[in-house]
Design a protein around this motif. Structure first.
Motif, mmCIF file in Angstrom:
data_model
loop_
_atom_site.group_PDB
_atom_site.id
_atom_site.type_symbol
_atom_site.label_atom_id
_atom_site.label_comp_id
_atom_site.label_asym_id
_atom_site.label_seq_id
_atom_site.Cartn_x
_atom_site.Cartn_y
_atom_site.Cartn_z
ATOM 1 N N HIS A 98 26.727 0.452 138.200
ATOM 2 C CA HIS A 98 25.871 0.828 137.076
ATOM 3 C C HIS A 98 26.566 0.547 135.746
ATOM 4 C CE1 HIS A 98 23.109 3.127 134.581
ATOM 5 N NE2 HIS A 98 24.140 3.813 134.116
ATOM 6 N N GLU A 117 27.003 -3.433 134.792
ATOM 7 C CA GLU A 117 25.862 -4.258 134.386
ATOM 8 C C GLU A 117 25.959 -4.636 132.912
ATOM 9 O OE1 GLU A 117 20.966 -4.095 134.235
ATOM 10 O OE2 GLU A 117 22.096 -2.512 135.242
ATOM 11 N N PRO A 128 21.463 -8.241 136.862
ATOM 12 C CA PRO A 128 20.910 -7.451 137.970
ATOM 13 C C PRO A 128 21.097 -8.082 139.351
ATOM 14 C CG PRO A 128 19.465 -7.289 136.073
ATOM 15 C CD PRO A 128 20.518 -8.302 135.719
ATOM 16 N N PRO A 129 20.881 -9.412 139.542
ATOM 17 C CA PRO A 129 21.139 -9.968 140.868
ATOM 18 C C PRO A 129 22.598 -9.842 141.305
ATOM 19 C CG PRO A 129 19.739 -11.446 139.612
ATOM 20 C CD PRO A 129 20.234 -10.407 138.654
ATOM 21 N N VAL A 188 24.629 -7.391 140.487
ATOM 22 C CA VAL A 188 24.775 -6.001 140.921
ATOM 23 C C VAL A 188 24.209 -5.828 142.323
ATOM 24 C CG1 VAL A 188 24.016 -3.633 140.487
ATOM 25 C CG2 VAL A 188 24.779 -5.052 138.584
ATOM 26 N N GLY A 189 23.047 -6.420 142.571
ATOM 27 C CA GLY A 189 22.432 -6.322 143.889
ATOM 28 C C GLY A 189 23.292 -6.968 144.967
ATOM 29 N N LEU A 190 23.874 -8.127 144.667
ATOM 30 C CA LEU A 190 24.725 -8.807 145.641
ATOM 31 C C LEU A 190 25.959 -7.975 145.952
ATOM 32 C CD1 LEU A 190 25.563 -11.224 147.350
ATOM 33 C CD2 LEU A 190 26.507 -12.270 145.272
ATOM 34 N N SER A 246 26.334 -4.782 145.747
ATOM 35 C CA SER A 246 25.939 -3.629 146.546
ATOM 36 C C SER A 246 25.647 -4.035 147.988
ATOM 37 C CB SER A 246 24.723 -2.954 145.915
ATOM 38 O OG SER A 246 24.403 -1.757 146.577
ATOM 39 N N ALA A 247 24.980 -5.169 148.172
ATOM 40 C CA ALA A 247 24.675 -5.646 149.526
ATOM 41 C C ALA A 247 25.952 -5.929 150.320
ATOM 42 C CB ALA A 247 23.812 -6.904 149.457
#
Length: 408
Positions: free
Chosen positions: A26, A29, A156-157, A159-161, A163-164
């Motif tokens: 968070h 970002e 954002p992508p 951050v998503g990667l 986390s994944a």
């Protein structure tokens, strides 16, 4: 007087990057990565279904058509999240959901649309090929692969990667921590009734918003009166000398008159680490820079337009460079002037303007005086007029700073 370019270099030399730090996703970002990111696992982690349907052996349904369907008993139900992975026996089907682990032995998936959706026995109306609708482990990311690079801004992508991949933190260039101090005994906060001689404080709110817009962190934005003890107490309260702040921005208290609290605190001759200078520009001539302990300090004029224009010209690009943020400078455009303008000799002038992106023309917006905040609030550019220019006829090409570009 010091030139604009000289003062820009002095400010840039004053604001230093902070050491890299690991922060939560968070917090990361919008910041810039300080280290490459390698994948600790592969993605997908396991073979999984790319469709809602039925896991099968492709050979068992090779001849399936609407006219000659294949009927198979449904031996298992595999929702996403199932952890005990079953084994498919030839001549059976497993009902499976998108993202669910493929059963051992299955080599294809028939989409539910090609079936009757049966729960105990399924009627299959179409064949499937080996590997069809299966997402293979590592098909997106191989374990150990570099997936994000130092110098890349965390979007954002990203951050998503992260986390994944199971990463809870990223190592980034942290935000600059900025203390904004607005000075003046005449200032009171909005919402309070005005007494004679009082005005509502605006510089602190405006400069704090500008700091955040530049991508930095506002530690606090207090307002202080023209009292040296109160000003010094604010510095102590926010740990300026203890390393809790990277940059102090003040507004007001730097002119040539009496009750100039910033000059009174730091010495009118710059004998306490702050140099007060005049810059050949309009608006924004009186400036100051220096250090208070480990913190840099930049003292801006008190008139609101002077303060904000000075921030745009000197502080914003230096802040963004210290955080490695992309495009530290506002985009420069060439525009055709829609009217004749005059400018004072010997000073680089920054006029508020309205730039029409479709026609490539720019119109001066409002008078040049530094208290006309109304026009700056609606301007979308600054006209940059050189110090050796005293008149610009209508139709002249001028450089403008696009204030709508490179935010955050």
């Amino acid at each position: 007087m010091r030139s604009v370019e000289e003062h820009q270099r002095a400010v840039a030399d004053l604001i230093h990057p902070r050491p890299p730090v690991a922060v939560s996703l968070h917090e990361a970002e919008g910041l810039v990565l300080a280290a490459d990111v390698t994948a600790p696992i592969c993605l997908p982690v396991f073979d999984n279904s790319g469709m809602d349907g039925y896991a099968v052996l492709a050979a068992d349904v090779a001849g399936a058509t609407p006219e000659s369907p294949v009927r198979l008993p449904v031996a298992e139900d595999i929702p996403a999240g199932r952890t005990d992975i079953p084994t498919l026996v030839a001549g059976t089907a497993h009902r499976i959901m998108t993202g669910a682990p493929m059963p051992f032995g299955a080599d294809g998936v028939v989409p539910v649309e090609a079936t009757d959706g049966g729960i105990d026995v399924v009627t299959i109306n179409a064949a499937t090929a080996q590997g069809r609708h299966i997402r293979r482990a590592g098909g997106d990311v191989a374990e150990g692969a570099t997936v994000l690079w130092a110098g890349q801004r965390v979007n954002p992508p990203a951050v998503g990667l992260a986390s994944a991949l199971g990463l809870a933190q990223l190592t980034v260039r942290p935000r600059q921590r900025v203390l904004v101090i607005s000075t003046g005994s005449e200032l009171i906060h909005p919402g309070t009734p005005l007494a004679p001689g009082q005005i509502y404080e605006s510089n602190g709110v405006m400069l704090a918003a500008a700091v955040r817009d530049a991508g930095a962190e506002v530690v606090a934005a207090p307002t202080v009166s023209d009292d040296t003890a109160e000003f010094s107490a604010v510095l102590d309260r926010y740990g300026v000398r203890d390393g809790a702040v990277d940059l102090i921005i003040t507004s007001g208290g730097v002119s040539a008159g009496a009750y100039e609290v910033v000059k009174d605190v730091f010495g009118r001759e710059g004998d306490q680490g702050v140099d007060f200078v005049k810059v050949a520009m309009q608006p924004g001539m009186p400036q100051g820079i220096g250090r208070v302990g480990a913190a840099a300090i930049i003292t801006l004029p008190g008139n609101p337009v002077s303060a904000q224009v000075s921030f745009e010209v000197f502080v914003r690009p230096a802040l963004r460079r210290a955080m490695d943020l992309p495009a530290p400078d506002r985009p420069r455009r060439t525009a055709i002037l829609s009217e004749t303008l005059t400018s004072p000799p010997g000073k680089r002038q920054f006029r508020r303007g309205l730039f029409d992106h479709e026609t490539g023309t720019v119109t001066n917006y409002g008078p040049p005086a530094s208290h006309h905040l109304r026009f700056l609030a609606s301007a979308n550019c600054l006209l940059d007029i050189a110090d050796d220019v005293t008149e610009l006829p209508q139709g002249t090409e001028v450089e403008v700073w696009d204030l709508t570009g490179c935010t955050g």
